[in-house]
Design an enzyme around this catalytic site. Structure first.
Site, PDB file in Angstrom:
ATOM      1  CG  HIS A  89      -0.538   0.248   2.286  1.00 49.15           C
ATOM      2  ND1 HIS A  89      -0.388  -0.667   3.471  1.00 49.15           N
ATOM      3  CD2 HIS A  89      -0.487   1.326   3.151  1.00 49.15           C
ATOM      4  CE1 HIS A  89      -0.047  -0.286   4.700  1.00 49.15           C
ATOM      5  NE2 HIS A  89       0.009   1.004   4.393  1.00 49.15           N
ATOM      6  CG  ASP A 224       0.244  -3.996   2.718  1.00 48.72           C
ATOM      7  OD1 ASP A 224       0.672  -3.643   1.823  1.00 48.72           O
ATOM      8  OD2 ASP A 224      -0.547  -3.572   3.442  1.00 48.72           O
ATOM      9  CB  SER A 670       2.736   1.578   6.442  1.00 49.24           C
ATOM     10  OG  SER A 670       1.499   1.445   6.950  1.00 49.24           O
TER      11      SER A 670
HETATM   12  N1  ARG Z   1      -4.736   0.303   7.741  1.00 54.72           N
HETATM   13  C1  ARG Z   1      -3.668   0.440   6.903  1.00 54.72           C
HETATM   14  C2  ARG Z   1      -3.065   1.896   7.020  1.00 54.72           C
HETATM   15  O1  ARG Z   1      -3.683   2.812   7.670  1.00 54.72           O
HETATM   16  C3  ARG Z   1      -3.688   0.130   5.610  1.00 54.72           C
HETATM   17  C4  ARG Z   1      -4.311   0.860   4.619  1.00 54.72           C
HETATM   18  C5  ARG Z   1      -4.297   0.419   3.166  1.00 54.72           C
HETATM   19  N2  ARG Z   1      -5.119  -0.643   2.840  1.00 54.72           N
HETATM   20  C6  ARG Z   1      -6.623  -0.716   2.601  1.00 54.72           C
HETATM   21  N3  ARG Z   1      -7.287  -1.737   2.385  1.00 54.72           N
HETATM   22  N4  ARG Z   1      -7.072   0.642   2.581  1.00 54.72           N
HETATM   23  O2  ARG Z   1      -2.600   2.735   6.304  1.00 54.72           O
HETATM   24  N1  GLU Z   2      -1.492   1.164   7.673  1.00 55.00           N
HETATM   25  C1  GLU Z   2      -0.650   2.150   8.455  1.00 55.00           C
HETATM   26  C2  GLU Z   2       0.188   2.946   7.634  1.00 55.00           C
HETATM   27  O1  GLU Z   2       0.324   3.207   6.566  1.00 55.00           O
HETATM   28  C3  GLU Z   2      -0.171   1.596   9.788  1.00 55.00           C
HETATM   29  C4  GLU Z   2      -1.246   1.397  10.537  1.00 55.00           C
HETATM   30  C5  GLU Z   2      -1.148   2.437  11.846  1.00 55.00           C
HETATM   31  O2  GLU Z   2      -2.113   3.402  11.528  1.00 55.00           O
HETATM   32  O3  GLU Z   2      -0.507   1.858  12.662  1.00 55.00           O
HETATM   33  O4  GLU Z   2       1.147   3.594   8.064  1.00 55.00           O
END
Ligand code: ARG
Ligand code: GLU
Length: 735
Positions: A89, A224, A670
């Site tokens: 991502h 990921d 991330s």
């Molecule tokens: N929750 C993760 C973050 O905050 C991954 C986001 C990307 N993935 C998604 N299915 N939207 O960045």
């Molecule tokens: N998916 C999040 C990011 O893009 C990390 C998840 C979180 O918020 O800890 O940094």
């Protein structure tokens, strides 16, 4: 004196509920420069190397293998040839950039078969931290407690600029940043590399497996990750893209450990957490809990309902809106988790209890300077309420129909046409506008957008705060929608393309007459004139009060007024805000931090136990060829059927996919490397469990878990699934 304080504080505490003595091993985002203070604890938890091995001023250390990846992620170097790992991502934008109908790397994945096939990514930068220094003294010397805010700000900005300029050199970036709300300052020197190439990415049904349904959730099975490479000039120095550049030879790269882990094992996450707010007052937390989060969630719930219904009806819309729905849902889901977590832990209540103690300490001689800060914060938050609500309405409702910000973005073309903006020629501006339009309409469906518009207007109709945005351009906005979507240039690719095809400078008048362009202009104007100034001023006031409050909290802890009193009570959820900690750590600000904890399952709800890792079996259990997010590739199924995991299986013969731990992470982490006690790479951080997303405000080791990709699954996909064995051969692998 300290004793007298304690008695006074004890009196307050007497009437309060019991507090637990928190075990703080897992909480905290530590400054690598100061890691010595954590060494003993880390070693007790299982670290076998030293703080100096992690961050050293004099030698190369693990920090030399970590990069800030783009503008919001982390990455790590894993080979002597500058090979870089981060999340799928995080690389998504560049995978998408290189994708076309003929080469759909998003769907199919991409694997460069040789260095020549690695793809340049214009605009992508990675930063290595060369050094950091405490510059609190030169920054704050002579700045007095009661200096008027504007003078303070100006003088700090001038000092930061001078410090930054004194170290300026090519390919480096120097930044001075506040910590603890401006009570400390650090200077950072980064080396910036601008030739970074895409090397590999799994297909989305691996890299995004589970999609939004599983986002923020455990059990998780998302592969990921994506692979990049840093290039440098002939002298191994940063250089803009050139076909002559060669793979960068890093000072340090991480070794990869395939030997696995068990529950309870030490983990360290080394990366760039973006933003946390652990030291807010109860007023600040209440505002997030009662106003900001619920308003954002409600607007997005309504918006997502419309979009998701359309996605279900029409496969074309499903593709067009997949990424948009993902990004709308990402915040939405996180805030819902945050609300629940804050409520469950009664964060406002425990903050209020803590504030009673603080207020009482502020009544003593040592704390006298801080007596007024909490009442002032309370008043400041009250004043912020209205502008905050208006800002959220603007962001989440007014700007929700995509065509509104899109129409407004044509202001630039108008300004260039009128000669008011000379940064671009008319041809360049037109070129930009055409490209923007093409990109916009590719994933745009006017009926869906109109339905969103109608829904948002519905939310705003009988809402007092929304009135500011409701009575402007036409008496009945719902009728105006017929015009917006039936006549405006900006809601139709045909109308806009035809218009831009024969565009000449004087045509800006048609833009300026466009009903949607006008509507957007009025909305933005209203926001800029009537909301933003109040909001910015209110935030500034809170910032400077928060600085004083933070200083007070540090001083109170320093005075020892509280320490002895932490021993009252037993386990319950009333953890005193940060005061139980033997050390304070500064809120995240997208600078390099170390966070550490244990691999550990948890109990998300009564009688539910979550194991600490998932396997490929779970992918097969989730498989559903009819649901986009759960499609499994034939090749992967085949490897599964034959249990052909090679050297990547765990001791039980399973293919591990993801695991969770108590590391205190946030957005920006991330892509961060997850290291074991020996300092070797065992995983890549990519998410948190939504039950614990309140950790940005209050961390709870019982329920806060970060989600990490198992490095063995990552290598299995690269090697066995994709056959990109040349990449694995570059790495230093321990097995
Ligand atoms: N929750 C993760 C973050 O905050 C991954 C986001 C990307 N993935 C998604 N299915 N939207 O960045
Ligand atoms: N998916 C999040 C990011 O893009 C990390 C998840 C979180 O918020 O800890 O940094």
């Amino acid at each position: 004196m300290v004793k007298k304080n304690i008695t006074r504080v004890a009196a307050v505490i007497g009437v309060m509920l019991a507090f637990c003595l928190p075990s703080r091993a897992d909480e905290g985002m530590w400054i690598p420069l100061l890691l010595q203070q954590n060494q003993e604890e880390m070693q007790r938890l299982g670290l076998q190397i030293t703080a100096e091995d992690i961050y050293s001023i004099n030698h190369s250390s693990l920090k030399d293998a970590i990069v800030q990846f783009g503008g919001g992620c982390t990455g790590e170097v894993v080979s002597p040839q500058g090979l870089l790992l981060t999340n799928h991502h995080c690389g998504f934008g560049y995978i998408q950039y290189h994708s076309s109908v003929e080469h759909d790397y998003l769907t199919q994945g991409f694997w460069a078969q040789s260095l020549q096939e690695e793809l340049p990514c214009p605009g992508l930068e990675v930063r290595f931290l060369k050094e950091m220094r405490d510059v609190t003294e030169p920054m704050l010397e002579g700045i007095t407690f009661d200096m008027p805010e504007p003078i303070r700000q100006d003088s700090l900005a001038a000092r930061a600029k001078r410090l930054q300029e004194s170290l300026a050199s090519p390919n480096t970036e120097v930044k001075v940043l506040p910590f603890y709300y401006g009570n400390q300052y650090y200077l950072f020197v980064y080396e910036v590399f601008k030739d970074v190439r895409l090397v590999g990415a799994p297909p989305s049904n691996i890299g995004k497996f589970g999609g939004d349904t599983d986002n923020w959730m455990w059990p998780r099975h998302t592969g990921d990750f994506s692979v990049f490479r840093i290039y440098a000039d002939a002298d191994n120095q940063p250089a803009p893209y050139s076909p002559d550049n060669r793979p960068y030879r890093p000072k340090k790269y991480l070794k990869i450990d395939l030997r696995g882990y068990g529950e309870g094992d030490f983990t360290l996450v080394f990366g760039y957490p973006g933003r946390t707010q652990e030291y807010l007052s109860s007023y600040g937390v209440e505002q997030i809990l009662n106003i900001e989060d619920p308003m954002r969630v409600a607007a997005r719930t309504a918006r997502l309902e419309v979009i998701k219904a359309a996605m279900e009806r029409d496969p074309a819309v499903r593709i067009q809106y997949a990424a948009k729905a993902a990004s709308i849902a990402n915040g939405w889901k996180k805030w819902m988790g945050e609300i629940k977590g804050i409520q469950r832990m009664n964060v406002p209540g425990s903050k209020r209890d803590y504030e009673k103690v603080f207020q009482s300490w502020a009544g003593s001689a040592t704390g006298a300077e801080y007596a007024g800060v909490l009442p002032a914060l309370k008043a400041a938050y009250e004043d912020l309420e209205k502008p905050l609500a208006l800002a959220v309405i603007f962001q989440e409702r007014v700007m929700a129909p995509e065509v509104v910000p899109f129409a407004y973005s044509f202001q630039k073309l108008c300004q260039v046409s009128k000669g008011e903006d000379t940064s671009l020629s008319l041809e360049e501006a037109l070129e930009e506008a055409r490209a923007k339009a093409q990109k916009f309409f590719k994933d745009y469906h006017p009926q869906v957008d109109r339905a969103v518009f109608e829904t948002m207007l519905g939310m705003m109709e009988n809402d007092e705060n929304s009135a500011l945005f409701m009575n402007m351009p036409a008496p009945d906005l719902k009728k105006a929608l017929d015009v917006f979507y039936g006549k405006s240039l900006f809601s139709s690719p045909e109308r806009l393309t035809a218009f831009l095809d024969k565009y000449k400078a004087s045509d800006y008048k048609a833009i300026e007459k466009d009903p949607l362009y006008n509507y957007a202009g009025i909305m933005l104007g209203t926001y800029r004139q009537m909301v933003y100034p109040m909001l910015a001023q209110g935030r500034k006031r809170i910032d400077s009060l928060q600085r004083i409050y933070m200083k007070g909290q540090l001083a109170m802890k320093e005075s020892g007024a509280f320490a002895g009193l932490m021993r009252v009570g037993n386990q319950n959820n009333l953890v005193l805000s940060n005061v139980g900690s033997s050390r304070f750590y500064p809120d995240a600000n997208f600078t390099l931090r170390v966070t550490y904890g244990k691999i550990k399952g948890f109990e998300p709800a009564d009688a539910v136990l979550y194991k600490h890792y998932t396997t490929l079996d779970g992918i097969m259990q989730k498989e559903n060829p009819d649901i986009y997010d759960y499609v499994v590739e034939a090749k992967l199924k085949d490897l599964y059927a034959r249990k052909d995991y090679g050297r990547y299986a765990n001791a039980l013969g399973e293919m591990p996919v993801a695991f969770i731990g108590t590391n205190h992470t946030t957005g920006g982490n991330s892509g961060s490397p997850v290291l074991n006690g020996e300092g070797n790479l065992i995983g890549i951080n990519f998410d948190r469990c939504w039950e614990g997303t309140m950790s940005d405000i209050r961390y709870d080791a019982k329920i806060c878990r970060n989600i990490m990709l198992d490095i063995r699954y990552c290598l299995f996909i690269i090697d066995k699934f994709a056959g990109a064995t040349r990449l694995v051969e570059e790495m230093d692998i321990i097995e």
